[in-house]
Write an enzyme that holds these catalytic residues in place. Sequence first.
Site, PDB file in Angstrom:
ATOM      1  N   ARG A 108     -70.717 -25.115  -0.227  1.00  0.00           N
ATOM      2  CA  ARG A 108     -69.426 -25.729   0.105  1.00  0.00           C
ATOM      3  C   ARG A 108     -68.675 -24.760   0.993  1.00  0.00           C
ATOM      4  NH1 ARG A 108     -64.568 -28.527  -3.244  1.00  0.00           N
ATOM      5  NH2 ARG A 108     -66.164 -30.142  -3.247  1.00  0.00           N
ATOM      6  N   HIS A 135     -68.989 -34.908   3.205  1.00  0.00           N
ATOM      7  CA  HIS A 135     -69.043 -34.656   1.754  1.00  0.00           C
ATOM      8  C   HIS A 135     -70.030 -35.669   1.141  1.00  0.00           C
ATOM      9  CE1 HIS A 135     -68.075 -33.203  -2.070  1.00  0.00           C
ATOM     10  NE2 HIS A 135     -66.884 -33.714  -2.272  1.00  0.00           N
ATOM     11  N   GLN A 138     -70.587 -36.676  -2.746  1.00  0.00           N
ATOM     12  CA  GLN A 138     -69.486 -37.490  -3.299  1.00  0.00           C
ATOM     13  C   GLN A 138     -69.776 -38.986  -3.111  1.00  0.00           C
ATOM     14  OE1 GLN A 138     -66.332 -36.565  -4.822  1.00  0.00           O
ATOM     15  NE2 GLN A 138     -66.274 -38.753  -5.219  1.00  0.00           N
ATOM     16  N   ASP A 231     -58.050 -40.657   0.257  1.00  0.00           N
ATOM     17  CA  ASP A 231     -58.321 -39.226   0.083  1.00  0.00           C
ATOM     18  C   ASP A 231     -57.018 -38.505   0.443  1.00  0.00           C
ATOM     19  OD1 ASP A 231     -59.536 -36.701  -0.088  1.00  0.00           O
ATOM     20  OD2 ASP A 231     -60.534 -36.839   1.869  1.00  0.00           O
ATOM     21  N   CYS A 272     -61.771 -39.506  -4.371  1.00  0.00           N
ATOM     22  CA  CYS A 272     -62.741 -38.446  -4.711  1.00  0.00           C
ATOM     23  C   CYS A 272     -62.138 -37.387  -5.618  1.00  0.00           C
ATOM     24  CB  CYS A 272     -63.297 -37.829  -3.433  1.00  0.00           C
ATOM     25  SG  CYS A 272     -62.012 -37.161  -2.363  1.00  0.00           S
ATOM     26  N   ARG A 312     -70.222 -37.699 -10.466  1.00  0.00           N
ATOM     27  CA  ARG A 312     -70.657 -36.543  -9.660  1.00  0.00           C
ATOM     28  C   ARG A 312     -71.795 -35.822 -10.376  1.00  0.00           C
ATOM     29  NH1 ARG A 312     -67.539 -34.177  -6.114  1.00  0.00           N
ATOM     30  NH2 ARG A 312     -69.568 -33.604  -5.273  1.00  0.00           N
TER      31      ARG A 312
HETATM   32  N1   CP Z   1     -64.383 -34.469  -5.274  1.00  0.00           N
HETATM   33  C1   CP Z   1     -64.616 -33.150  -5.206  1.00  0.00           C
HETATM   34  O1   CP Z   1     -65.422 -32.671  -4.432  1.00  0.00           O
HETATM   35  O2   CP Z   1     -63.885 -32.405  -6.067  1.00  0.00           O
HETATM   36  P1   CP Z   1     -63.855 -30.825  -6.118  1.00  0.00           P
HETATM   37  O3   CP Z   1     -63.128 -30.343  -4.890  1.00  0.00           O
HETATM   38  O4   CP Z   1     -63.099 -30.514  -7.377  1.00  0.00           O
HETATM   39  O5   CP Z   1     -65.254 -30.316  -6.158  1.00  0.00           O
HETATM   40  N1  NVA Z   2     -60.999 -34.231   2.151  1.00  0.00           N
HETATM   41  C1  NVA Z   2     -60.857 -33.383   0.979  1.00  0.00           C
HETATM   42  C2  NVA Z   2     -61.900 -33.732  -0.028  1.00  0.00           C
HETATM   43  C3  NVA Z   2     -61.823 -32.936  -1.307  1.00  0.00           C
HETATM   44  C4  NVA Z   2     -62.908 -33.287  -2.282  1.00  0.00           C
HETATM   45  C5  NVA Z   2     -60.942 -31.934   1.388  1.00  0.00           C
HETATM   46  O1  NVA Z   2     -61.823 -31.577   2.167  1.00  0.00           O
HETATM   47  O2  NVA Z   2     -60.112 -31.132   0.946  1.00  0.00           O
END
Ligand code: CP
Ligand code: NVA
Length: 324
Positions: A108, A135, A138, A231, A272, A312
């Site tokens: 990540r 992502h 997700q 989101d 998400c 998830r």
């Molecule tokens: N939805 C998601 O990716 O959550 P986190 O940022 O908590 O991993």
């Molecule tokens: N678009 C958001 C998703 C978090 C799971 C971000 O990247 O912060």
Amino acid sequence: MGFNLKGRSFLSLMDFTPEEINFFLTLSSTLKKNKYSGIKTKNLEDKNIALIFEKPSTRTHCAFAVAAADEGANTEYLAGSDLHLGADETVKDTARVLGRMFDGIEFRGFKHNTCEQLAKYSGVPVWNGLTDKFHPTQILADFLTIIEYKGYLRGIKFAYCGDGRSNMANSLMLGATKMGMDFRISTHKSLFPDTELVEQAHQYCKLSGAALTLTTNPVEAVGGADVIYTDVWVSMGEEDKIKKRIKLLHPYQVNQSLIDKAVNPDVIFMHCLPCNHTNETRITKQYSDICEVTDEVFEGKHSVVFDEAENRLHTIKAVMVATL
Ligand code: CP
Ligand code: NVA
């Protein structure tokens, strides 16, 4: 089954055919049933998995850690600052070292290219746990949740309202059009998704029979919707854009009035997470009008966000089991 997922990386939904995505979803469902039934499987016994996080995470981190533990694998958590990655060592060199020690790598972080390079040079499966661009894991959880509530994906009327250039909007657009949905994205015109990705999604529509609508009118997007999704308005790393985004995206807030415009008593609300829906989070304490959804909708009867969050775990488990 005319495909082999072993050894494959999961960088974006472009990496897999609809049949392969369906396979991940079916396997997720089986692994979920096993867990609920107390059937223990150790599909990843003695595997070693690196979990790299340049950005914070609750769900993705925990899902990878618990899924790995359930299947008998060991995990090593590596914060971005723990590694030399891309700072005192090239990504290519770090990738080659990690590939000698680990059987799989979750990443990540910020640049999607880092994830691609890890996959290219490590020689082991790399799973994208979120980058600025995509992502994808997700989306598997989102699709599993839709199947659980609606029974199918093809033809689902899916309305996304909010930041149209986020990793979530990008990934949902590719996934939904790949799987034959009627996907509508509603946002300010300056936040429409990247043309290249829209073009890719149109190609998927031709193959799957999906429909794709980009509109600045949220009411048009949600008409007859089965799913309304949003989101955050500023993703991790772009907090400096808050004031501008509030101005641009306020008309796209998911509130009860917008849910009513779907004219579908069974419409589900998805997100998400993490989500700004009260004035209790770090960002909303300062900017109370940054909530992409009202607390009423988030806590209301249409909301399935915690089923989605649980999924998830089961979907990430399926990705690791199928590709390792
Ligand atoms: N939805 C998601 O990716 O959550 P986190 O940022 O908590 O991993
Ligand atoms: N678009 C958001 C998703 C978090 C799971 C971000 O990247 O912060």
